[in-house]
Design a protein around this motif. Structure first.
Motif, PDB file in Angstrom:
ATOM      1  N   ASP A  77     -38.155-133.913  25.608  1.00 50.31           N
ATOM      2  CA  ASP A  77     -37.101-133.885  24.594  1.00 50.31           C
ATOM      3  C   ASP A  77     -36.478-132.490  24.492  1.00 50.31           C
ATOM      4  OD1 ASP A  77     -37.420-136.582  23.836  1.00 50.31           O
ATOM      5  OD2 ASP A  77     -39.134-136.058  22.602  1.00 50.31           O
ATOM      6  N   SER A  80     -34.249-131.816  27.481  1.00 51.11           N
ATOM      7  CA  SER A  80     -33.327-132.897  27.846  1.00 51.11           C
ATOM      8  C   SER A  80     -31.924-132.371  28.139  1.00 51.11           C
ATOM      9  CB  SER A  80     -33.267-133.945  26.729  1.00 51.11           C
ATOM     10  OG  SER A  80     -32.736-133.391  25.530  1.00 51.11           O
ATOM     11  N   CYS A  81     -31.564-131.228  27.537  1.00 50.31           N
ATOM     12  CA  CYS A  81     -30.226-130.672  27.764  1.00 50.31           C
ATOM     13  C   CYS A  81     -29.987-130.372  29.235  1.00 50.31           C
ATOM     14  CB  CYS A  81     -30.023-129.419  26.922  1.00 50.31           C
ATOM     15  SG  CYS A  81     -31.276-128.146  27.171  1.00 50.31           S
ATOM     16  N   ARG A  84     -29.368-133.809  30.983  1.00 49.60           N
ATOM     17  CA  ARG A  84     -28.095-134.403  30.585  1.00 49.60           C
ATOM     18  C   ARG A  84     -26.912-133.784  31.328  1.00 49.60           C
ATOM     19  NH1 ARG A  84     -28.083-137.382  25.717  1.00 49.60           N
ATOM     20  NH2 ARG A  84     -30.065-137.371  24.594  1.00 49.60           N
ATOM     21  N   SER A 515     -22.965-131.750  23.901  1.00 46.35           N
ATOM     22  CA  SER A 515     -23.279-132.387  25.187  1.00 46.35           C
ATOM     23  C   SER A 515     -22.066-132.411  26.107  1.00 46.35           C
ATOM     24  CB  SER A 515     -23.769-133.816  24.960  1.00 46.35           C
ATOM     25  OG  SER A 515     -24.996-133.822  24.268  1.00 46.35           O
ATOM     26  N   ILE A 529     -32.752-141.326  34.661  1.00 45.32           N
ATOM     27  CA  ILE A 529     -33.047-140.578  33.436  1.00 45.32           C
ATOM     28  C   ILE A 529     -31.837-140.573  32.505  1.00 45.32           C
ATOM     29  CG2 ILE A 529     -33.794-138.355  32.496  1.00 45.32           C
ATOM     30  CD1 ILE A 529     -35.898-139.747  34.200  1.00 45.32           C
ATOM     31  N   VAL A 530     -30.668-140.360  33.065  1.00 36.66           N
ATOM     32  CA  VAL A 530     -29.419-140.523  32.313  1.00 36.66           C
ATOM     33  C   VAL A 530     -28.770-141.794  32.834  1.00 36.66           C
ATOM     34  CG1 VAL A 530     -27.136-139.564  31.812  1.00 36.66           C
ATOM     35  CG2 VAL A 530     -29.135-138.054  31.920  1.00 36.66           C
ATOM     36  N   TYR A 535     -29.587-140.962  27.444  1.00 36.76           N
ATOM     37  CA  TYR A 535     -30.788-140.292  27.945  1.00 36.76           C
ATOM     38  C   TYR A 535     -32.006-141.189  27.776  1.00 36.76           C
ATOM     39  CZ  TYR A 535     -34.481-136.756  28.416  1.00 36.76           C
ATOM     40  OH  TYR A 535     -35.593-136.048  28.804  1.00 36.76           O
ATOM     41  N   ARG A 536     -32.788-141.336  28.856  1.00 31.27           N
ATOM     42  CA  ARG A 536     -34.009-142.153  28.848  1.00 31.27           C
ATOM     43  C   ARG A 536     -35.172-141.260  29.268  1.00 31.27           C
ATOM     44  NH1 ARG A 536     -32.699-147.134  32.667  1.00 31.27           N
ATOM     45  NH2 ARG A 536     -34.904-147.480  32.236  1.00 31.27           N
TER      46      ARG A 536
END
Length: 547
Positions: A77, A80-81, A84, A515, A529-530, A535-536
């Motif tokens: 988490d 995640s940036c 993404r 984002s 993943i994206v 986002y997963r």
């Protein structure tokens, strides 16, 4: 053949710099198994229609600082940036900072040295690089990890923050620790010669260790001893280490602090060009912005950071020593060779208090000032800028992160970047420190989309193929990996699907966590993943170990 996933009819930019072509990309398990026009009868469990979209390798961040956060149970988490924006691989251990080796005798020094890199859930204290990498393997990682050993960590584990040359036994100990890290799988070694204790090492010490890296065909990366008045001399020192150490070398984040120092970039590039013509394997990388992040303690003169953060705080609490630090900041400038205790970069002198912003503040007492400048901190606390800054350093014990920018005008100017990005041997990086607290460098959210949206689509500085190569295959090749950063059968299924008309960075210097647009799909080792922009979280990454 039955595929797990098929990306159909995308414009494939394969990461090598070759012209783009329309093709299908087939994925089975963790690998790319097919690139071309899919034969009749081949089935896939899932099909992504990429018509009108670009398919590229996953982006490789050649200069990241997520070592400790990757060991945080929440890291998928927190980080995640990066995913993404299409980053699938992080090269860690840069600027002389790494989590290992850490020894009990110098545990306080090591903790203070790395405090600004840790998230609340990350741990520390790995005695060896092997122990650290085993921890990541056991828990799983959200992104691929390519580790470097770090000169700063090796030196602290051997002699703490001692401001002197190592004796023969200590140099043998550092060499043995480096050998251990390389045997565990590190892809090379970094140095941070602008940070204590790296700044206490002379060229011969660093060259001795870099030579070992060269003998194993690893990569040596270096945050140089100066990025302002002494930039050209600092580049020449790194070139000297590359030549005498016979080691593949990366000059980390080629830039100049302060608009008055921008003209030095051209001369620094000249030094790199001359070295490359001599056959010295030296290249560079840079951010996508006229800004960079580092620890607030980097504002202090080198003599003031000797001994670690507890001794720094004691100096700043002493009125006479604080006055001497003020005099040093106001009156002294970097010189070459850097005298004992002399400046590498006097950032306050180069940039001013207005152009140093607080990103993540370690002290709860000062946390409300995150996002503001040091000048604003002074205004809000009723102190002069110097004392306000020193008060914060005492309160936070080195945990605060800052963003340094050229000037209010230069925040909107790409001038000094264009020279560096125009070099065919410049890889893109984020250099972003993300801990889940405070305000990160905007590169954490937008660096790679900015390259595509601003420098490729809007400005035409680079072709799409050139830019993707700088973001993928070039970086992978520098660290010595051939299965990432490229699209081809047998390569890892790290892939990005994006809309070139829409991709872009939406961050600003006041809103750094917005984002990006246009990144539609991101795969890490075959796992999506994206997905359609969403986002997963998954721990599909791999810890790469050299050899």
């Amino acid at each position: 053949m039955n595929l797990d996933l098929l990306i159909r009819d995308g414009l494939v930019v394969d990461g090598t710099g070759a012209p783009a072509f329309v093709a299908d990309v087939g994925v089975l398990g963790r690998d790319i198994v097919y690139v071309g026009t899919l034969p009749e009868g081949v089935q896939a469990d899932r099909v992504i229609d990429a018509r009108g979209k670009v398919v590229s390798p996953g982006f490789v961040d050649i200069h990241s600082h997520s070592d400790f956060v990757l060991a945080d149970p929440r890291h998928e988490d927190i980080l995640s940036c990066f995913l993404r924006q299409g980053i699938t691989t992080l090269v860690t251990g840069n600027c002389g900072f790494a989590p290992a080796p850490a020894v009990p005798a110098f545990d306080p020094e090591m903790r203070g040295y790395t405090s600004f890199l840790r998230s609340r859930g990350s741990r520390s204290g790995w005695p060896t690089m092997a122990d650290y990498l085993d921890t990541l393997d056991d828990a799983g990682v959200a992104l691929n990890v390519v580790p470097l050993a770090a000169h700063g960590a090796l030196r602290i584990a051997t002699m703490g923050f001692a401001k002197r040359e190592p004796d023969a036994a200590e140099l043998r100990q550092m060499t043995a620790l480096l050998e251990e890290s390389l045997a565990a799988g590190a892809f090379g070694m970094s140095a941070g010669l602008a940070y204590a204790p790296g700044m206490y090492a002379d060229t011969a010490e660093v060259t001795h260790l870099a030579r070992l890296v060269g003998r194993t065909d690893g990569l040596f990366t270096c945050h140089s001893r100066g990025l302002s008045e002494t930039l050209v001399d600092a580049v020449n020192e790194v070139v000297e280490i590359a030549a005498h150490g016979e080691v593949r070398t990366q000059f980390s984040h080629l830039c100049a602090l302060g608009e008055s120092n921008w003209p030095r970039i051209g001369r620094a590039i000249d030094s790199l060009e001359v070295a490359r013509r001599r056959g010295i394997d030296v290249a560079t990388d840079c951010q996508a912005y006229i800004a960079g992040n580092t620890t607030l303690a980097a504002l202090l003169p080198p003599w003031a950071v000797e001994g670690g953060m507890d001794e720094v705080a004691a100096r700043l609490d002493d009125p006479r020593t604080r006055t001497e630090i003020r005099r040093s900041i106001e009156d002294e400038r970097p010189q070459w060779p850097t005298p004992s205790g002399g400046w590498t970069d006097n950032m306050i002198a180069s940039l001013g208090y207005d152009n140093i912003l607080l990103l993540t503040v370690g002290s709860a007492q000062y946390r409300e000032h995150e996002g503001g400048s040091l000048a604003q901190l002074a205004e809000r606390t009723g102190r002069d800028p110097f004392d306000a800054t020193m008060d914060l350093l005492v309160a936070d014990r080195g945990e605060t992160m800052m963003l340094v920018v050229g000037s209010a005008g230069s925040m909107r100017s790409d001038a000094p970047l264009r020279e560096v990005l125009g070099l065919p041997y410049t890889a893109l990086e984020t250099d972003a420190i993300v801990t889940g607290e405070g305000t990160p460098n905007r590169g954490a959210f937008g660096a790679y989309p900015r390259m595509l949206g601003h420098f490729v689509r809007s400005e035409g500085l680079l072709s799409l193929e050139q830019a993707i190569h700088r973001m993928t295959g070039l970086a992978a090749g520098r660290v010595g990996l051939s299965t990432i950063g490229r699209i081809g059968p047998g390569c890892a299924a790290d892939l990005v699907v994006f809309d070139l008309d829409e991709v872009g960075d939406t961050t600003t210097y006041s809103d750094t966590t917005s984002s990006p647009t246009g990144i539609e799909y991101v795969l890490v080792n075959g796992t999506v993943i994206v997905d359609g922009g969403g986002y997963r979280p998954s721990r599909a990454g791999r810890v790469y170990r050299r050899g």
